[in-house]
Design a protein around this motif. Structure first.
Motif, PDB file in Angstrom:
ATOM      1  N   LEU A  68      49.889  59.999  45.923  1.00 46.90           N
ATOM      2  CA  LEU A  68      50.525  58.813  45.352  1.00 46.90           C
ATOM      3  C   LEU A  68      50.579  57.662  46.356  1.00 46.90           C
ATOM      4  O   LEU A  68      51.019  57.850  47.488  1.00 46.90           O
ATOM      5  CB  LEU A  68      51.941  59.221  44.922  1.00 46.90           C
ATOM      6  N   ILE A  69      50.104  56.517  45.923  1.00 47.79           N
ATOM      7  CA  ILE A  69      50.156  55.332  46.793  1.00 47.79           C
ATOM      8  C   ILE A  69      50.766  54.181  45.994  1.00 47.79           C
ATOM      9  O   ILE A  69      50.343  53.917  44.860  1.00 47.79           O
ATOM     10  CB  ILE A  69      48.740  54.916  47.274  1.00 47.79           C
ATOM     11  N   ILE A  70      51.758  53.515  46.598  1.00 46.41           N
ATOM     12  CA  ILE A  70      52.372  52.354  45.937  1.00 46.41           C
ATOM     13  C   ILE A  70      52.159  51.144  46.835  1.00 46.41           C
ATOM     14  O   ILE A  70      52.492  51.186  48.025  1.00 46.41           O
ATOM     15  CB  ILE A  70      53.868  52.607  45.681  1.00 46.41           C
ATOM     16  N   THR A  71      51.580  50.105  46.277  1.00 48.65           N
ATOM     17  CA  THR A  71      51.282  48.914  47.072  1.00 48.65           C
ATOM     18  C   THR A  71      51.853  47.675  46.366  1.00 48.65           C
ATOM     19  O   THR A  71      52.167  47.733  45.174  1.00 48.65           O
ATOM     20  CB  THR A  71      49.751  48.701  47.211  1.00 48.65           C
ATOM     21  N   PRO A  72      51.938  46.561  47.081  1.00 46.22           N
ATOM     22  CA  PRO A  72      52.271  45.311  46.377  1.00 46.22           C
ATOM     23  C   PRO A  72      51.211  45.061  45.292  1.00 46.22           C
ATOM     24  O   PRO A  72      50.117  45.645  45.358  1.00 46.22           O
ATOM     25  CB  PRO A  72      52.199  44.261  47.493  1.00 46.22           C
ATOM     26  N   PRO A  73      51.519  44.220  44.294  1.00 54.09           N
ATOM     27  CA  PRO A  73      50.594  44.035  43.155  1.00 54.09           C
ATOM     28  C   PRO A  73      49.170  43.688  43.601  1.00 54.09           C
ATOM     29  O   PRO A  73      48.981  42.830  44.454  1.00 54.09           O
ATOM     30  CB  PRO A  73      51.200  42.870  42.380  1.00 54.09           C
ATOM     31  N   THR A  74      48.190  44.392  43.035  1.00 47.69           N
ATOM     32  CA  THR A  74      46.789  44.097  43.354  1.00 47.69           C
ATOM     33  C   THR A  74      46.155  43.267  42.242  1.00 47.69           C
ATOM     34  O   THR A  74      45.005  42.865  42.344  1.00 47.69           O
ATOM     35  CB  THR A  74      45.989  45.405  43.504  1.00 47.69           C
ATOM     36  N   GLN A  75      46.906  43.090  41.138  1.00 48.41           N
ATOM     37  CA  GLN A  75      46.391  42.269  40.038  1.00 48.41           C
ATOM     38  C   GLN A  75      47.508  41.389  39.522  1.00 48.41           C
ATOM     39  O   GLN A  75      48.678  41.783  39.551  1.00 48.41           O
ATOM     40  CB  GLN A  75      45.906  43.167  38.903  1.00 48.41           C
ATOM     41  N   ASN A  76      47.111  40.253  39.005  1.00 47.14           N
ATOM     42  CA  ASN A  76      48.089  39.302  38.516  1.00 47.14           C
ATOM     43  C   ASN A  76      48.286  39.489  37.004  1.00 47.14           C
ATOM     44  O   ASN A  76      47.935  38.625  36.217  1.00 47.14           O
ATOM     45  CB  ASN A  76      47.586  37.888  38.851  1.00 47.14           C
ATOM     46  N   ASP A  77      48.820  40.659  36.621  1.00 45.51           N
ATOM     47  CA  ASP A  77      48.990  40.933  35.191  1.00 45.51           C
ATOM     48  C   ASP A  77      50.432  41.285  34.848  1.00 45.51           C
ATOM     49  O   ASP A  77      50.708  42.035  33.920  1.00 45.51           O
ATOM     50  CB  ASP A  77      48.035  42.052  34.755  1.00 45.51           C
ATOM     51  N   GLY A  78      51.352  40.757  35.648  1.00 46.18           N
ATOM     52  CA  GLY A  78      52.772  40.969  35.353  1.00 46.18           C
ATOM     53  C   GLY A  78      53.357  42.187  36.044  1.00 46.18           C
ATOM     54  O   GLY A  78      54.550  42.450  35.914  1.00 46.18           O
ATOM     55  N   ARG A  79      52.551  42.940  36.773  1.00 48.04           N
ATOM     56  CA  ARG A  79      53.063  44.141  37.439  1.00 48.04           C
ATOM     57  C   ARG A  79      53.908  43.772  38.665  1.00 48.04           C
ATOM     58  O   ARG A  79      53.664  42.744  39.300  1.00 48.04           O
ATOM     59  CB  ARG A  79      51.895  45.049  37.841  1.00 48.04           C
ATOM     60  N   GLN A  80      54.900  44.630  38.969  1.00 46.91           N
ATOM     61  CA  GLN A  80      55.738  44.387  40.159  1.00 46.91           C
ATOM     62  C   GLN A  80      55.162  45.085  41.375  1.00 46.91           C
ATOM     63  O   GLN A  80      55.493  44.771  42.512  1.00 46.91           O
ATOM     64  CB  GLN A  80      57.147  44.912  39.918  1.00 46.91           C
ATOM     65  N   CYS A  81      54.326  46.118  41.121  1.00 49.30           N
ATOM     66  CA  CYS A  81      53.662  46.838  42.207  1.00 49.30           C
ATOM     67  C   CYS A  81      52.440  47.507  41.590  1.00 49.30           C
ATOM     68  O   CYS A  81      52.283  47.501  40.367  1.00 49.30           O
ATOM     69  CB  CYS A  81      54.584  47.902  42.813  1.00 49.30           C
ATOM     70  N   THR A  82      51.561  48.033  42.446  1.00 44.42           N
ATOM     71  CA  THR A  82      50.426  48.797  41.928  1.00 44.42           C
ATOM     72  C   THR A  82      50.673  50.263  42.266  1.00 44.42           C
ATOM     73  O   THR A  82      51.057  50.584  43.390  1.00 44.42           O
ATOM     74  CB  THR A  82      49.105  48.299  42.555  1.00 44.42           C
ATOM     75  N   VAL A  83      50.488  51.125  41.271  1.00 45.85           N
ATOM     76  CA  VAL A  83      50.708  52.558  41.481  1.00 45.85           C
ATOM     77  C   VAL A  83      49.365  53.270  41.354  1.00 45.85           C
ATOM     78  O   VAL A  83      48.696  53.187  40.316  1.00 45.85           O
ATOM     79  CB  VAL A  83      51.698  53.118  40.429  1.00 45.85           C
ATOM     80  N   LEU A  84      48.975  53.936  42.440  1.00 44.84           N
ATOM     81  CA  LEU A  84      47.686  54.637  42.448  1.00 44.84           C
ATOM     82  C   LEU A  84      47.909  56.131  42.640  1.00 44.84           C
ATOM     83  O   LEU A  84      48.782  56.547  43.404  1.00 44.84           O
ATOM     84  CB  LEU A  84      46.815  54.159  43.618  1.00 44.84           C
TER      85      LEU A  84
END
Ligand code: DC
Length: 230
Positions: A68-84
């Motif tokens: 599991l990796i959580i990063t600051p948003p990698t896309q500008n689609d309303g997400r608060q973070c990116t979850v991989l």
């Protein structure tokens, strides 16, 4: 540079933790971690691997080895973070109805909590972080510099969620939203491990009569006082 502190924000479902934590993190230039996404990712992983959600041992083992990796948003689609998970972006999948249905059960498994708590502590070790969840001030980071516990009546939370969904053009029913919130409150507070309770030294912010700007101002005030005190 001013002193960098660790802040926890706990509270019930739909109390506004994510909104406020995100705004405060922008204000302070701190990292923001919503720990709910980690329980959601574990649930998604179990469903994706067709593991029986009631099979506590298998779900726990999967969580312990989930990349599991959580990063600051990698896309500008309303997400608060990116979850991989590995290289797969599951940011929106973890909001599905299936995940919603089972996440509470998964989050009641002690080994799941232990594995995610350890990761959360690792992420907080450099400070300058706002961590939001249910048990952050009590269990995950009991020594945090500032612990905030947000409260609002179930009716007020349901009203806000209702307005939010209506504004998005959705057809929703207030009574159903209220019932869902009350059910989640029951699950969160009756959980045998890490139930939703404020830490003894938490600052309670009741948001029933406050708007977002007022809550943010109160939080900033608390941070300023702490930083000034050194
Ligand atoms: O905040 P949320 O709705 O994304 O949380 C999803 C689930 O995870 C919810 O059932 C509560 C649980 N949770 C938890 O047990 N401990 C946390 N620190 C964060 C969330």
């Amino acid at each position: 540079m001013s002193k960098q502190i660790t802040i926890t924000i706990d509270g019930a479902a739909a109390v506004g933790k994510s909104t406020l934590a995100e705004l405060l993190s922008e204000e302070l230039h701190y990292l923001y971690l919503d720990t709910g996404v980690m329980y959601r990712a574990a649930t998604w992983g179990a469903l994706d691997q067709h593991i029986e959600i009631t099979d506590e041992v298998s779900v726990s083992e999967l969580t312990e080895r989930l990349p599991l990796i959580i990063t600051p948003p990698t896309q500008n689609d309303g997400r608060q973070c990116t979850v991989l998970v590995g290289e797969q972006d599951i940011t929106w999948e973890i909001r599905s109805a299936m995940v919603e249905k089972y996440v509470s059960l998964v989050s009641s498994y002690p080994r799941v909590r232990a594995a995610l708590t350890e990761q959360q502590r690792t992420m907080a070790q450099h400070g300058a972080i706002i961590m939001a969840g249910r048990d952050i001030g009590t269990v995950v980071l009991p020594k945090a510099d500032l612990k905030i516990f947000m409260v609002a009546s179930a009716e007020k939370r349901a009203e806000r969620r209702y307005d939010e969904l209506i504004a998005k053009g959705k057809t929703v029913n207030y009574d159903e939203i209220l019932a869902a919130i009350q059910e989640r409150d029951r699950q969160d507070t009756e959980k045998p491990i890490s139930p939703l309770v404020p830490a003894k030294d938490a600052v309670l912010i009741d948001t029933d009569q406050l708007n977002i700007e007022e809550v943010l101002a109160e939080m900033c005030d608390l941070v300023d006082k702490l930083v000034e005190a050194g």
